[in-house]
Scaffold this motif. Structure first.
Motif, PDB file in Angstrom:
ATOM      1  N   PRO A   1       0.800  -1.204   0.014  1.00 23.62           N
ATOM      2  CA  PRO A   1      -0.051  -0.022  -0.194  1.00 23.62           C
ATOM      3  C   PRO A   1       1.011   1.365   0.152  1.00 23.62           C
ATOM      4  O   PRO A   1       1.858   1.461   0.733  1.00 23.62           O
TER       5      PRO A   1
ATOM      6  N   ARG B   1     -14.694   2.307  -1.824  1.00 25.11           N
ATOM      7  CA  ARG B   1     -13.832   3.212  -1.298  1.00 25.11           C
ATOM      8  C   ARG B   1     -13.666   4.539  -2.220  1.00 25.11           C
ATOM      9  O   ARG B   1     -12.715   4.768  -2.991  1.00 25.11           O
TER      10      ARG B   1
ATOM     11  N   TYR C   1      -9.120   5.054  -5.343  1.00 25.74           N
ATOM     12  CA  TYR C   1      -8.329   3.821  -4.931  1.00 25.74           C
ATOM     13  C   TYR C   1      -8.143   2.789  -6.152  1.00 25.74           C
ATOM     14  O   TYR C   1      -7.558   1.729  -5.852  1.00 25.74           O
TER      15      TYR C   1
ATOM     16  N   GLU D   1      -9.931   0.254  -6.412  1.00 24.92           N
ATOM     17  CA  GLU D   1     -10.073  -1.114  -5.715  1.00 24.92           C
ATOM     18  C   GLU D   1     -11.270  -1.792  -6.057  1.00 24.92           C
ATOM     19  O   GLU D   1     -12.203  -1.140  -6.522  1.00 24.92           O
TER      20      GLU D   1
ATOM     21  N   LYS E   1     -10.273  -7.735  -0.867  1.00 28.15           N
ATOM     22  CA  LYS E   1      -9.897  -7.878   0.594  1.00 28.15           C
ATOM     23  C   LYS E   1     -10.319  -9.122   1.288  1.00 28.15           C
ATOM     24  O   LYS E   1      -9.668  -9.449   2.466  1.00 28.15           O
ATOM     25  N   ARG E   2     -11.133 -10.140   0.802  1.00 23.78           N
ATOM     26  CA  ARG E   2     -11.487 -11.142   1.092  1.00 23.78           C
ATOM     27  C   ARG E   2     -10.741 -12.604   0.256  1.00 23.78           C
ATOM     28  O   ARG E   2     -11.532 -13.295   0.321  1.00 23.78           O
TER      29      ARG E   2
ATOM     30  N   ASP F   1      -8.453 -14.248   0.691  1.00 24.59           N
ATOM     31  CA  ASP F   1      -8.144 -15.556   1.318  1.00 24.59           C
ATOM     32  C   ASP F   1      -9.244 -16.380   1.659  1.00 24.59           C
ATOM     33  O   ASP F   1      -8.935 -17.607   2.120  1.00 24.59           O
TER      34      ASP F   1
ATOM     35  N   LYS G   1      -6.369  -4.689  -8.724  1.00 24.76           N
ATOM     36  CA  LYS G   1      -5.311  -4.335  -7.726  1.00 24.76           C
ATOM     37  C   LYS G   1      -5.637  -5.301  -6.580  1.00 24.76           C
ATOM     38  O   LYS G   1      -6.426  -5.514  -5.980  1.00 24.76           O
TER      39      LYS G   1
ATOM     40  N   VAL H   1      -3.190  -6.261  -3.001  1.00 22.79           N
ATOM     41  CA  VAL H   1      -1.860  -5.805  -2.366  1.00 22.79           C
ATOM     42  C   VAL H   1      -0.989  -7.305  -2.414  1.00 22.79           C
ATOM     43  O   VAL H   1      -1.657  -8.297  -2.141  1.00 22.79           O
TER      44      VAL H   1
ATOM     45  N   PRO I   1       0.639  -8.908   0.030  1.00 25.10           N
ATOM     46  CA  PRO I   1       0.378  -9.933   1.087  1.00 25.10           C
ATOM     47  C   PRO I   1      -0.788 -10.925   0.671  1.00 25.10           C
ATOM     48  O   PRO I   1      -1.029 -11.922   1.208  1.00 25.10           O
TER      49      PRO I   1
ATOM     50  N   HIS J   1      -0.363 -14.821  -2.661  1.00 23.16           N
ATOM     51  CA  HIS J   1      -0.145 -16.090  -2.359  1.00 23.16           C
ATOM     52  C   HIS J   1      -1.706 -16.766  -2.436  1.00 23.16           C
ATOM     53  O   HIS J   1      -1.537 -18.097  -2.295  1.00 23.16           O
TER      54      HIS J   1
ATOM     55  N   HIS K   1      10.346  -5.432   9.132  1.00 26.74           N
ATOM     56  CA  HIS K   1       9.212  -6.438   9.110  1.00 26.74           C
ATOM     57  C   HIS K   1       8.990  -6.411   7.587  1.00 26.74           C
ATOM     58  O   HIS K   1       9.017  -7.481   6.928  1.00 26.74           O
ATOM     59  N   PHE K   2       8.728  -5.234   7.026  1.00 27.16           N
ATOM     60  CA  PHE K   2       8.585  -5.247   5.673  1.00 27.16           C
ATOM     61  C   PHE K   2       9.611  -5.799   4.623  1.00 27.16           C
ATOM     62  O   PHE K   2       9.286  -6.565   3.591  1.00 27.16           O
TER      63      PHE K   2
ATOM     64  N   PHE L   1       9.304  -9.591   4.945  1.00 24.72           N
ATOM     65  CA  PHE L   1       8.065  -9.974   4.264  1.00 24.72           C
ATOM     66  C   PHE L   1       8.257  -9.977   2.692  1.00 24.72           C
ATOM     67  O   PHE L   1       7.991 -10.991   1.857  1.00 24.72           O
TER      68      PHE L   1
ATOM     69  N   LYS M   1      10.515 -12.709   1.562  1.00 24.11           N
ATOM     70  CA  LYS M   1       9.866 -13.955   1.174  1.00 24.11           C
ATOM     71  C   LYS M   1       8.865 -13.986   0.224  1.00 24.11           C
ATOM     72  O   LYS M   1       8.665 -14.933  -0.638  1.00 24.11           O
TER      73      LYS M   1
ATOM     74  N   SER N   1       6.834 -10.859  11.541  1.00 22.98           N
ATOM     75  CA  SER N   1       6.716  -9.851  10.492  1.00 22.98           C
ATOM     76  C   SER N   1       5.643  -9.982   9.782  1.00 22.98           C
ATOM     77  O   SER N   1       5.048  -8.911   9.442  1.00 22.98           O
ATOM     78  N   GLU N   2       5.111 -11.237   9.222  1.00 24.21           N
ATOM     79  CA  GLU N   2       3.926 -11.276   8.619  1.00 24.21           C
ATOM     80  C   GLU N   2       2.688 -10.683   9.222  1.00 24.21           C
ATOM     81  O   GLU N   2       1.804 -10.172   8.845  1.00 24.21           O
TER      82      GLU N   2
ATOM     83  N   GLU O   1       2.802  -8.353  11.755  1.00 23.74           N
ATOM     84  CA  GLU O   1       2.595  -6.999  11.624  1.00 23.74           C
ATOM     85  C   GLU O   1       2.413  -6.280  10.486  1.00 23.74           C
ATOM     86  O   GLU O   1       1.576  -5.100  10.315  1.00 23.74           O
ATOM     87  N   VAL O   2       2.954  -6.916   9.119  1.00 17.10           N
ATOM     88  CA  VAL O   2       2.615  -6.518   7.925  1.00 17.10           C
ATOM     89  C   VAL O   2       0.889  -6.492   7.841  1.00 17.10           C
ATOM     90  O   VAL O   2       0.297  -5.566   7.247  1.00 17.10           O
TER      91      VAL O   2
ATOM     92  N   LEU P   1      -1.967  -3.520   7.199  1.00 21.18           N
ATOM     93  CA  LEU P   1      -2.721  -3.403   5.892  1.00 21.18           C
ATOM     94  C   LEU P   1      -4.303  -3.116   6.617  1.00 21.18           C
ATOM     95  O   LEU P   1      -4.778  -2.536   5.694  1.00 21.18           O
TER      96      LEU P   1
ATOM     97  N   LEU Q   1      -4.781   0.104   7.272  1.00 23.90           N
ATOM     98  CA  LEU Q   1      -4.957   1.034   6.091  1.00 23.90           C
ATOM     99  C   LEU Q   1      -6.092   0.602   5.318  1.00 23.90           C
ATOM    100  O   LEU Q   1      -6.458   1.449   4.556  1.00 23.90           O
TER     101      LEU Q   1
ATOM    102  N   TYR R   1      -6.680  -2.234   3.738  1.00 20.20           N
ATOM    103  CA  TYR R   1      -6.426  -2.946   2.296  1.00 20.20           C
ATOM    104  C   TYR R   1      -6.694  -4.523   2.457  1.00 20.20           C
ATOM    105  O   TYR R   1      -6.943  -5.199   1.497  1.00 20.20           O
ATOM    106  N   ILE R   2      -6.806  -4.973   3.677  1.00 18.15           N
ATOM    107  CA  ILE R   2      -7.527  -6.462   3.738  1.00 18.15           C
ATOM    108  C   ILE R   2      -8.354  -6.506   5.085  1.00 18.15           C
ATOM    109  O   ILE R   2      -8.380  -5.517   5.871  1.00 18.15           O
ATOM    110  N   GLU R   3      -9.014  -7.564   5.159  1.00 19.65           N
ATOM    111  CA  GLU R   3     -10.039  -7.629   6.411  1.00 19.65           C
ATOM    112  C   GLU R   3      -9.476  -8.599   7.442  1.00 19.65           C
ATOM    113  O   GLU R   3      -8.694  -9.288   7.190  1.00 19.65           O
TER     114      GLU R   3
END
Lengths: 189, 63
Positions: free
Chosen positions: A9, A33, A43, A45, A50-51, A53, A68, A70, A72, A75, A120-121, A124, A127, B48-49, B51-52, B56, B59, B61-63
């Motif tokens: 983001p 949004r 945005y 979006e 967002k869901r 997963d 779009k 993000v 994370p 995968h 952390h970023f 991440f 990986k 880390s995962e 915290e990221v 998000l 912000l 960007y994810i639920e």
């Protein structure tokens, strides 16, 4: 083939979506949004992302279009589809500053110290890059945000080549507004 | 190797010796260091995962 615009983001993903749309590509977005100070031009979006997963049925709507997602969430992309992913890369300190400004405007807690969050970023992203390089259903193009903003034509040509599409490259360049490039490295604003 | 030392139960040490030899490690120390490095890296990656993900969510960007 699904085109995915990805990145962290505040790395320029909305700008890239605008550019693709200006270039003639169909984009999968909704109006959930609204635009604000952080993204004055929207945005770009699609709320179901967002869901991802939990539910990926909507991905059928993204076939032949750009959406779009993000980093994370990448995968969670099912391997039964093929993807071309444009990863927006931006200086991590700029990303963090922009995220912190956005969190403040949203009234959200700032989270860990910036140096800790940076680590952390970094971990991440390392990986994620490792994972992406192993995926046969995902082609990746890394696109530096700074290049897009300061001199977009070469990046736009690379994008068109990567997507194998006839895009209106002049219209794509016309979307870029360098004055919206805030939180530059080495500045405070 | 010089540095902090950790006490291990003798029985555990014998088991480590057997397993490390079977896995091709030159010494038990080398095997233990490898295990610890992997455990620490896994824990750091998970942190880390998380915290990221939290960032998000904040912000939107994810639920």
């Amino acid at each position: 083939m699904v085109t995915v615009v990805s990145g962290l983001p505040r790395s320029g993903t909305s700008l890239m979506m605008q550019m693709l749309e200006a270039g003639g590509m169909s984009v999968l977005i909704d109006d959930q949004r609204p635009s604000d100070d952080d993204n004055p031009r929207g945005y770009y979006e699609y709320a179901p992302v967002k869901r991802l997963d939990q539910d990926n049925v909507w991905l059928a709507e993204a076939e032949g279009r750009a959406v779009k997602i993000v980093t994370p969430l990448l995968h969670h992309l099912p391997a039964n589809l093929q993807y071309r992913v444009i990863i927006m890369q931006r200086d991590l300190d700029e990303v963090l500053r922009s995220q912190e400004a956005m969190l403040q405007r949203l009234g959200e807690p700032p989270g860990p110290d910036p140096a800790v969050m940076r680590r952390h970023f970094e971990r991440f992203l390392e990986k994620s890059q490792q994972w992406l390089s192993q995926q046969t259903h995902i082609d990746v193009l890394e696109c530096p945000f700074a290049n897009v903003v300061t001199g977009p034509q070469p990046e736009i040509a690379r994008i068109a080549d990567f997507l194998k599409l006839e895009l209106d490259q002049q219209a794509m360049a016309g979307v870029v507004q360098p004055q919206l490039y805030r939180q530059r490295a080495g500045t405070n604003g | 190797m010089f540095g902090p030392k950790i006490k291990l139960d003798a029985d555990l040490y014998e088991r480590l010796k057997t397993v490390s030899a079977a896995a091709g490690y030159a010494t038990v120390d080398e095997f233990i260091v490898h295990l610890l490095e992997k455990a620490v890296a896994d824990a750091e990656d998970a942190e880390s995962e998380a915290e990221v993900r939290k960032r998000l969510q904040g912000l939107g960007y994810i639920e």
